[in-house]
Write an enzyme that holds these catalytic residues in place. Structure first.
Site, PDB file in Angstrom:
ATOM      1  CG  ASP A  83      -2.036  -1.048   1.089  1.00  0.00           C
ATOM      2  OD1 ASP A  83      -2.254  -1.549  -0.039  1.00  0.00           O
ATOM      3  OD2 ASP A  83      -2.643  -1.388   2.113  1.00  0.00           O
ATOM      4  CD  GLU A  84       4.809   2.045   2.925  1.00  0.00           C
ATOM      5  OE1 GLU A  84       5.945   2.339   2.510  1.00  0.00           O
ATOM      6  OE2 GLU A  84       4.571   1.710   4.098  1.00  0.00           O
TER       7      GLU A  84
END
Length: 288
Positions: A232-233
Site C-alpha cells: 500500500d505504499e
C-alpha cells in the site's frame, strides 16, 4: 476538423531535462504528417527528469503509427529518451482481480459497459468463487485461483501465464485481498493498480471502518496506486475523500468507504488507460 477515419495516437516520452527536446519532437511529428491536438510537459527540477505527452492525428501522407514510431528512435536516442506510442482506438487489455467484495468490480463493469473506460477485459481472476456469477453475466472469462501459503508461488505462476497468454497490459486489483509476492510485484511494475482505504489516521488490520468509528474520524478516503513490494505504499495515481461526522455509524462509514474506493479506482484506471500517467521514482506525473 478531425477526420474520424484518420489515425490518432498518444506519444509518451521522458528524458533527462535538457533544451531542445520539445522543438525536436514536435518538428519530427509535424514533418511526418501529424497534427498535435494536445501537448503537455513537466520538468521535475528535483530529479532532473522531463516528461511529455502529445496527442496526435495523422493528417497527411502515407504515414502510419508504426512507421512514425519506427523513425522516432533517432530523436529519442539523441536525448536518452524513453518513449511509447499508443493507438487511441485500441482499448487497453485489462485483467481484473477480486476476492469477495463486489463493489469495485461492479463499478468497473458498469463503466466499461457504458464506454467510460477504454479497456478490453481479458479475464476476471479470483481466489474465491463468490463473484463468478457477476463475471459470467457479463460474458467474461472467470478464472479461479485459490491461494494458500503452500501454493501461492504456483498460483502466481498460473496468473502470469494468463497475463502472458491474453497479452494483458494492465492488472487491476479491485479489492483483491491477497498480498502479491515481491517477484510478482516486480514483474507487474507500472502496470498493476491497487485500491485501499486511507484514513487520517490510517487503520490497518481487520474491520478498519469500525476502528475509524471508534476514533471518531471526520474524513473517509481511498487511495489508488501502483503495486509495489511495499504494501500500500506504491506511487499514488488518484485519491478520493468524503467528509463524515458523528452521526455516521460503522455501517454508514463502510458504505461511504465503498463509494470512495470505486471513485478513486475508476479514475486511476481511466488515467492509466488514457496514457496520462508517468512513473517518477515513487511518485507519479499525471497530465489530466
Amino acid at each position: 476538423m478531425s477526420n474520424p477515419q484518420s489515425q490518432h495516437f498518444v506519444l509518451k516520452a521522458s528524458s533527462p531535462a535538457t533544451s531542445g527536446v520539445i522543438a525536436k519532437v514536435t518538428t519530427y511529428l509535424a514533418g511526418h504528417g501529424c497534427y498535435i491536438s494536445e501537448l503537455s510537459q513537466f520538468d521535475d527540477q528535483e530529479t532532473g527528469h522531463f516528461f511529455m505527452r502529445a496527442v496526435c492525428e495523422i493528417t497527411e501522407g502515407d504515414h502510419t503509427i508504426d512507421s512514425i514510431e519506427a523513425g522516432f528512435g533517432d530523436v529519442a536516442e539523441s536525448f536518452d529518451m524513453k518513449f511509447s506510442f499508443h493507438d487511441s482506438k485500441q482499448p487497453v487489455k485489462t485483467l481484473i482481480m477480486v476476492s469477495q467484495h463486489d463493489h469495485c468490480l461492479d463499478d468497473l463493469l458498469y463503466r466499461h459497459r457504458k464506454g467510460e473506460l477504454a479497456i478490453e477485459i481479458t479475464a476476471i481472476v479470483s481466489n474465491h468463487l463468490d463473484l463468478r456469477p457477476m463475471a459470467e453475466r457479463e460474458g467474461i472469462r472467470f478464472i479461479y485461483l485459490p491461494v494458500t501459503k503452500e501454493n501461492k508461488p504456483q498460483q502466481e505462476e498460473e496468473l502470469m501465464k494468463v497475463i502472458d497468454e491474453t497479452k494483458t497490459d494492465l492488472v487491476v486489483l479491485a479489492r483483491y485481498m491477497q498480498i502479491l509476492s515481491n517477484k510478482l510485484c516486480a514483474s507487474l511494475r507500472g502496470r498493476a493498480i491497487n485500491i485501499h482505504h486511507s484514513f487520517l489516521p490510517g487503520f490497518k488490520g481487520a474491520r478498519p471502518y469500525y476502528q475509524a468509528f471508534d476514533r471518531g474520524v471526520k474524513l473517509i478516503g481511498a487511495t489508488a496506486h501502483y503495486v509495489t513490494a511495499d504494501l500500500d505504499e506504491g506511487p499514488i495515481i488518484d485519491q478520493a475523500v468524503q467528509r463524515v461526522d458523528h452521526t455516521y455509524g460503522p455501517k454508514q462509514l463502510t458504505a461511504t468507504g465503498r463509494d470512495t474506493e470505486t471513485v478513486a479506482l475508476a479514475k486511476a484506471v481511466q488515467l492509466h488507460t488514457q496514457h496520462r500517467v508517468f512513473l517518477d521514482g515513487n511518485k507519479t506525473v499525471i497530465f489530466s
